[in-house]
Write a protein that holds these residues in place. Structure first.
Motif, PDB file in Angstrom:
ATOM      1  N   ASP A 263      16.286 -25.254   3.500  1.00 55.17           N
ATOM      2  CA  ASP A 263      17.719 -25.009   3.635  1.00 55.17           C
ATOM      3  C   ASP A 263      18.081 -23.529   3.786  1.00 55.17           C
ATOM      4  OD1 ASP A 263      16.862 -24.501   1.072  1.00 55.17           O
ATOM      5  OD2 ASP A 263      18.724 -25.156   0.118  1.00 55.17           O
ATOM      6  N   GLN A 264      17.063 -22.646   3.891  1.00 58.03           N
ATOM      7  CA  GLN A 264      17.351 -21.210   3.984  1.00 58.03           C
ATOM      8  C   GLN A 264      16.229 -20.462   4.706  1.00 58.03           C
ATOM      9  OE1 GLN A 264      20.230 -19.268   2.645  1.00 58.03           O
ATOM     10  NE2 GLN A 264      19.244 -18.086   4.237  1.00 58.03           N
ATOM     11  N   ASP A 265      16.518 -20.039   5.951  1.00 59.31           N
ATOM     12  CA  ASP A 265      15.570 -19.177   6.676  1.00 59.31           C
ATOM     13  C   ASP A 265      15.605 -17.789   6.052  1.00 59.31           C
ATOM     14  OD1 ASP A 265      14.859 -21.176   8.402  1.00 59.31           O
ATOM     15  OD2 ASP A 265      16.180 -20.515  10.019  1.00 59.31           O
ATOM     16  N   ASP A 266      14.481 -17.100   6.099  1.00 56.30           N
ATOM     17  CA  ASP A 266      14.365 -15.746   5.551  1.00 56.30           C
ATOM     18  C   ASP A 266      14.894 -15.669   4.122  1.00 56.30           C
ATOM     19  OD1 ASP A 266      13.358 -14.826   8.023  1.00 56.30           O
ATOM     20  OD2 ASP A 266      15.389 -14.523   8.771  1.00 56.30           O
ATOM     21  N   ALA A 267      14.556 -16.669   3.326  1.00 53.49           N
ATOM     22  CA  ALA A 267      15.030 -16.713   1.945  1.00 53.49           C
ATOM     23  C   ALA A 267      14.519 -15.520   1.152  1.00 53.49           C
ATOM     24  CB  ALA A 267      14.586 -18.016   1.275  1.00 53.49           C
ATOM     25  N   LEU A 268      13.282 -15.115   1.426  1.00 58.25           N
ATOM     26  CA  LEU A 268      12.707 -13.944   0.776  1.00 58.25           C
ATOM     27  C   LEU A 268      12.028 -13.097   1.834  1.00 58.25           C
ATOM     28  CD1 LEU A 268      11.914 -12.337  -1.799  1.00 58.25           C
ATOM     29  CD2 LEU A 268       9.837 -13.739  -1.882  1.00 58.25           C
ATOM     30  N   THR A 269      12.424 -11.841   1.913  1.00 58.23           N
ATOM     31  CA  THR A 269      11.755 -10.897   2.810  1.00 58.23           C
ATOM     32  C   THR A 269      11.430  -9.642   2.018  1.00 58.23           C
ATOM     33  OG1 THR A 269      13.864 -10.008   3.620  1.00 58.23           O
ATOM     34  CG2 THR A 269      12.848 -11.740   4.939  1.00 58.23           C
ATOM     35  N   VAL A 270      10.200  -9.193   2.205  1.00 62.53           N
ATOM     36  CA  VAL A 270       9.716  -7.998   1.517  1.00 62.53           C
ATOM     37  C   VAL A 270       9.042  -7.122   2.556  1.00 62.53           C
ATOM     38  CG1 VAL A 270       8.127  -7.112  -0.237  1.00 62.53           C
ATOM     39  CG2 VAL A 270       9.342  -9.262  -0.629  1.00 62.53           C
ATOM     40  N   SER A 271       9.296  -5.834   2.484  1.00 62.86           N
ATOM     41  CA  SER A 271       8.681  -4.897   3.413  1.00 62.86           C
ATOM     42  C   SER A 271       8.277  -3.630   2.666  1.00 62.86           C
ATOM     43  CB  SER A 271       9.680  -4.545   4.521  1.00 62.86           C
ATOM     44  OG  SER A 271       9.159  -3.541   5.356  1.00 62.86           O
ATOM     45  N   TYR A 272       7.034  -3.223   2.887  1.00 59.52           N
ATOM     46  CA  TYR A 272       6.515  -1.978   2.322  1.00 59.52           C
ATOM     47  C   TYR A 272       5.730  -1.303   3.435  1.00 59.52           C
ATOM     48  CZ  TYR A 272       3.296   1.179  -0.070  1.00 59.52           C
ATOM     49  OH  TYR A 272       2.584   2.287  -0.445  1.00 59.52           O
ATOM     50  N   GLU A 273       6.002  -0.012   3.664  1.00 62.46           N
ATOM     51  CA  GLU A 273       5.299   0.698   4.730  1.00 62.46           C
ATOM     52  C   GLU A 273       5.049   2.149   4.339  1.00 62.46           C
ATOM     53  OE1 GLU A 273       5.635   1.410   9.535  1.00 62.46           O
ATOM     54  OE2 GLU A 273       7.410   0.790   8.451  1.00 62.46           O
ATOM     55  N   GLU A 274       3.804   2.576   4.514  1.00 55.00           N
ATOM     56  CA  GLU A 274       3.430   3.973   4.315  1.00 55.00           C
ATOM     57  C   GLU A 274       3.373   4.631   5.688  1.00 55.00           C
ATOM     58  OE1 GLU A 274      -0.330   4.449   2.338  1.00 55.00           O
ATOM     59  OE2 GLU A 274       0.188   2.961   0.833  1.00 55.00           O
ATOM     60  N   ILE A 275       4.066   5.741   5.829  1.00 53.87           N
ATOM     61  CA  ILE A 275       4.034   6.530   7.061  1.00 53.87           C
ATOM     62  C   ILE A 275       3.760   7.958   6.625  1.00 53.87           C
ATOM     63  CG2 ILE A 275       5.275   7.169   9.147  1.00 53.87           C
ATOM     64  CD1 ILE A 275       7.271   4.848   8.363  1.00 53.87           C
ATOM     65  N   LYS A 276       2.535   8.404   6.802  1.00 53.84           N
ATOM     66  CA  LYS A 276       2.096   9.701   6.276  1.00 53.84           C
ATOM     67  C   LYS A 276       2.374   9.717   4.785  1.00 53.84           C
ATOM     68  CE  LYS A 276       2.359  12.159  10.596  1.00 53.84           C
ATOM     69  NZ  LYS A 276       2.709  13.348  11.278  1.00 53.84           N
ATOM     70  N   ASP A 277       3.123  10.690   4.264  1.00 52.72           N
ATOM     71  CA  ASP A 277       3.423  10.701   2.836  1.00 52.72           C
ATOM     72  C   ASP A 277       4.783  10.072   2.529  1.00 52.72           C
ATOM     73  OD1 ASP A 277       5.007  12.669   3.870  1.00 52.72           O
ATOM     74  OD2 ASP A 277       4.629  14.109   2.289  1.00 52.72           O
ATOM     75  N   LEU A 278       5.346   9.390   3.507  1.00 49.73           N
ATOM     76  CA  LEU A 278       6.629   8.727   3.362  1.00 49.73           C
ATOM     77  C   LEU A 278       6.398   7.242   3.076  1.00 49.73           C
ATOM     78  CD1 LEU A 278       9.800   8.786   3.905  1.00 49.73           C
ATOM     79  CD2 LEU A 278       9.194   8.089   6.212  1.00 49.73           C
ATOM     80  N   VAL A 279       7.164   6.687   2.174  1.00 52.77           N
ATOM     81  CA  VAL A 279       7.093   5.264   1.868  1.00 52.77           C
ATOM     82  C   VAL A 279       8.469   4.659   2.103  1.00 52.77           C
ATOM     83  CG1 VAL A 279       6.755   3.565   0.040  1.00 52.77           C
ATOM     84  CG2 VAL A 279       5.255   5.542   0.177  1.00 52.77           C
ATOM     85  N   GLU A 280       8.499   3.506   2.773  1.00 60.07           N
ATOM     86  CA  GLU A 280       9.738   2.769   2.969  1.00 60.07           C
ATOM     87  C   GLU A 280       9.576   1.387   2.345  1.00 60.07           C
ATOM     88  OE1 GLU A 280      11.330   4.798   7.088  1.00 60.07           O
ATOM     89  OE2 GLU A 280      10.743   2.705   7.135  1.00 60.07           O
ATOM     90  N   ALA A 281      10.645   0.913   1.718  1.00 58.38           N
ATOM     91  CA  ALA A 281      10.586  -0.389   1.067  1.00 58.38           C
ATOM     92  C   ALA A 281      11.921  -1.117   1.207  1.00 58.38           C
ATOM     93  CB  ALA A 281      10.248  -0.222  -0.410  1.00 58.38           C
ATOM     94  N   GLU A 282      11.817  -2.440   1.377  1.00 59.11           N
ATOM     95  CA  GLU A 282      12.984  -3.314   1.426  1.00 59.11           C
ATOM     96  C   GLU A 282      12.649  -4.604   0.693  1.00 59.11           C
ATOM     97  OE1 GLU A 282      15.336  -3.416   5.335  1.00 59.11           O
ATOM     98  OE2 GLU A 282      13.279  -2.944   5.952  1.00 59.11           O
TER      99      GLU A 282
END
Length: 176
Positions: free
Chosen positions: A84-103
């Motif tokens: 009953d729910q598309d994309d109910a849970l989405t997690v994102s972690y990315e290292e780019i050089k010394d930068l970290v992005e998270a969602e």
């Protein structure tokens, strides 16, 4: 005289418009990237989550830990769908050089986090995963469902991982 007034008015309008455009670009540029992790991980947090030493006190990762040294991967994406729910849970972690992005977004509990807040939420889970390139698909899916507390009635799970040597792997499973 009318042409002269008209010319002055046009110049004034142009000057005002250029000023507004320049100011707008400065404001937008100052907004930054909401997904960027800038908060330091303290020694206390590092000690409670085995495997997360090496965080940069200024945020992100210390240079010697860039490239998957902290969690065993440089990129992690998770997408869980329920009937009953598309994309109910989405997690994102990315290292780019010394930068970290998270969602982190959990639609079932209406929780949407980015940057430091998302990293604080997912850091212990990422540390607990301990994924390796040679793990079988069912092993990865099992570990992810356990660590992220995913209910068994999911419709589908998709996990994408980039390991330190650049190997990208995709793991998928359909629900019950």
């Amino acid at each position: 005289m009318d042409n002269e007034r008209m010319s002055v008015m046009i110049n004034r309008k142009f000057t005002i418009a250029a000023g507004i455009l320049f100011s707008s670009s400065l404001v937008l540029g100052a907004c930054g990237n909401d997904e960027q992790v800038t908060e330091p991980v303290t020694d206390e947090a590092s000690q409670t989550n085995d495997g997360v030493e090496g965080a940069n006190p200024e945020g992100g990762l210390a240079e010697e830990n860039v490239g998957g040294e902290v969690f065993g991967f440089t990129d992690f994406e998770l997408d869980v769908d329920y009937p009953d729910q598309d994309d109910a849970l989405t997690v994102s972690y990315e290292e780019i050089k010394d930068l970290v992005e998270a969602e982190y977004e959990d639609k079932l509990s209406n929780e949407v986090l980015e940057g430091n807040d998302a990293f604080d939420k997912i850091e212990p889970m990422l540390a607990e995963l301990k994924l390796t390139e040679d793990m079988q698909e069912d092993e990865v899916i099992s570990k992810v469902t356990e660590v992220f507390n995913i209910e068994s009635d999911f419709e589908s799970i998709e996990v994408e991982v980039t390991y330190p040597e650049g190997t990208e792997k995709e793991y998928q499973a359909s629900g019950n």
